[in-house]
Design a protein around this motif. Structure first.
Motif, mmCIF file in Angstrom:
data_model
loop_
_atom_site.group_PDB
_atom_site.id
_atom_site.type_symbol
_atom_site.label_atom_id
_atom_site.label_comp_id
_atom_site.label_asym_id
_atom_site.label_seq_id
_atom_site.Cartn_x
_atom_site.Cartn_y
_atom_site.Cartn_z
ATOM 1 N N ALA A 1 15.407 8.461 11.665
ATOM 2 C CA ALA A 1 14.611 7.560 10.823
ATOM 3 C C ALA A 1 13.258 8.174 10.503
ATOM 4 N N LEU A 2 12.637 7.623 9.469
ATOM 5 C CA LEU A 2 11.213 7.825 9.213
ATOM 6 C C LEU A 2 10.494 6.610 9.790
ATOM 7 N N TRP A 3 9.470 6.881 10.600
ATOM 8 C CA TRP A 3 8.769 5.772 11.259
ATOM 9 C C TRP A 3 7.383 5.635 10.658
ATOM 10 N N PRO A 4 7.053 4.491 10.068
ATOM 11 C CA PRO A 4 5.737 4.373 9.405
ATOM 12 C C PRO A 4 4.599 4.306 10.417
ATOM 13 N N PRO A 5 3.437 4.848 10.058
ATOM 14 C CA PRO A 5 2.259 4.639 10.900
ATOM 15 C C PRO A 5 1.964 3.148 11.004
ATOM 16 N N ALA A 6 1.301 2.756 12.094
ATOM 17 C CA ALA A 6 1.121 1.323 12.387
ATOM 18 C C ALA A 6 0.455 0.576 11.236
ATOM 19 N N GLU A 7 -0.548 1.178 10.599
ATOM 20 C CA GLU A 7 -1.279 0.472 9.548
ATOM 21 C C GLU A 7 -0.383 0.222 8.326
ATOM 22 N N LEU A 8 0.434 1.217 7.982
ATOM 23 C CA LEU A 8 1.347 1.045 6.851
ATOM 24 C C LEU A 8 2.411 -0.010 7.180
ATOM 25 N N ALA A 9 2.911 0.029 8.396
ATOM 26 C CA ALA A 9 3.907 -0.974 8.807
ATOM 27 C C ALA A 9 3.302 -2.371 8.704
ATOM 28 N N ARG A 10 2.040 -2.489 9.066
ATOM 29 C CA ARG A 10 1.365 -3.790 8.993
ATOM 30 C C ARG A 10 1.251 -4.246 7.534
ATOM 31 N N GLN A 11 0.937 -3.292 6.640
ATOM 32 C CA GLN A 11 0.836 -3.634 5.212
ATOM 33 C C GLN A 11 2.199 -4.083 4.669
ATOM 34 N N MET A 12 3.262 -3.374 5.061
ATOM 35 C CA MET A 12 4.605 -3.755 4.585
ATOM 36 C C MET A 12 4.975 -5.149 5.079
ATOM 37 N N TRP A 13 4.632 -5.415 6.308
ATOM 38 C CA TRP A 13 4.950 -6.712 6.904
ATOM 39 C C TRP A 13 4.249 -7.832 6.129
ATOM 40 N N HIS A 14 2.984 -7.581 5.747
ATOM 41 C CA HIS A 14 2.235 -8.596 4.985
ATOM 42 C C HIS A 14 2.842 -8.771 3.583
#
Ligand code: 3AM
Length: 177
Positions: free
Chosen positions: A11-24
């Motif tokens: 997998a490609l694992w997003p950095p925490a900040e990007l993952a947070r943006q996607m979640w929002h």
């Protein structure tokens, strides 16, 4: 030696900040009634699913990963959608960058040589955001895409726990031209 089997995928694992943006973005774009929004730390883009592996299969997959030559690239996530049959809501790039297609193709080819049977369905770049989704997103395009600079990929173990899937990154490989 009796090694336990592990359920693995690349997998490609997003950095925490990007993952947070996607979640929002997911929370603001999908009708979540009756649906399940994934946790921020679960978000990932699957490159190849290996399934349950013994130690020998894992070592073969790791050797494949170590031999992959693919350039770093930026993934621009701008599309939202629903796949109605698996009832999955996702975020995706408008098109797959050639470097990403090359990365997946090299992994699939090597894994085939290891004896893995790769999903016959054509691979489509996406990150699952929501499961058990019933309705399409309120918007299909993001005015401001989320840009994700990608310079590594990972081998991940998936474990099913009472509270849902838990993922653990086992190893990472840098992309190199
Ligand atoms: O990245 P997504 O969410 O599309 O659905 C699982 C998830 O996909 C998929 O592997 C990803 C990482 O868990 N997956 C689970 N079982 C699978 C299978 N038997 C599978 N993909 C193909 N075949």
């Amino acid at each position: 030696m009796n090694e336990p089997r592990q359920r693995l995928f690349f997998a490609l694992w997003p950095p925490a900040e990007l993952a947070r943006q996607m979640w929002h973005v997911a929370r603001d774009s999908f009708d979540l009634r009756g649906a399940r929004l994934l946790q921020i730390e679960q978000l990932h883009l699957t490159l190849a699913y290996l399934g349950s592996c013994d130690g020998e299969q894992r070592r073969c997959a790791e050797a494949v990963a170590g031999s992959v030559v693919a350039e770093p690239f930026t993934l621009s996530l701008s599309c939202l959608g629903l796949w109605p049959r698996p009832r999955v809501g996702w975020i995706a790039p408008q098109g797959t960058p050639p470097a990403l297609q090359i990365l997946v193709g090299r992994l699939q080819q090597g894994l085939g040589e290891c004896g893995f049977s790769i999903d016959a369905r054509p691979w489509q770049a996406h990150l699952t955001l929501v499961r058990k989704l019933r309705r399409p997103p309120r918007r299909e395009t993001l005015a401001e895409p989320l840009d994700w600079p990608i310079n590594e990929f990972a081998l991940v173990e998936s474990r099913t726990l009472p509270g849902g899937a838990e993922y653990r990154i086992l190893q990472r490989w840098p992309l190199k031209g």
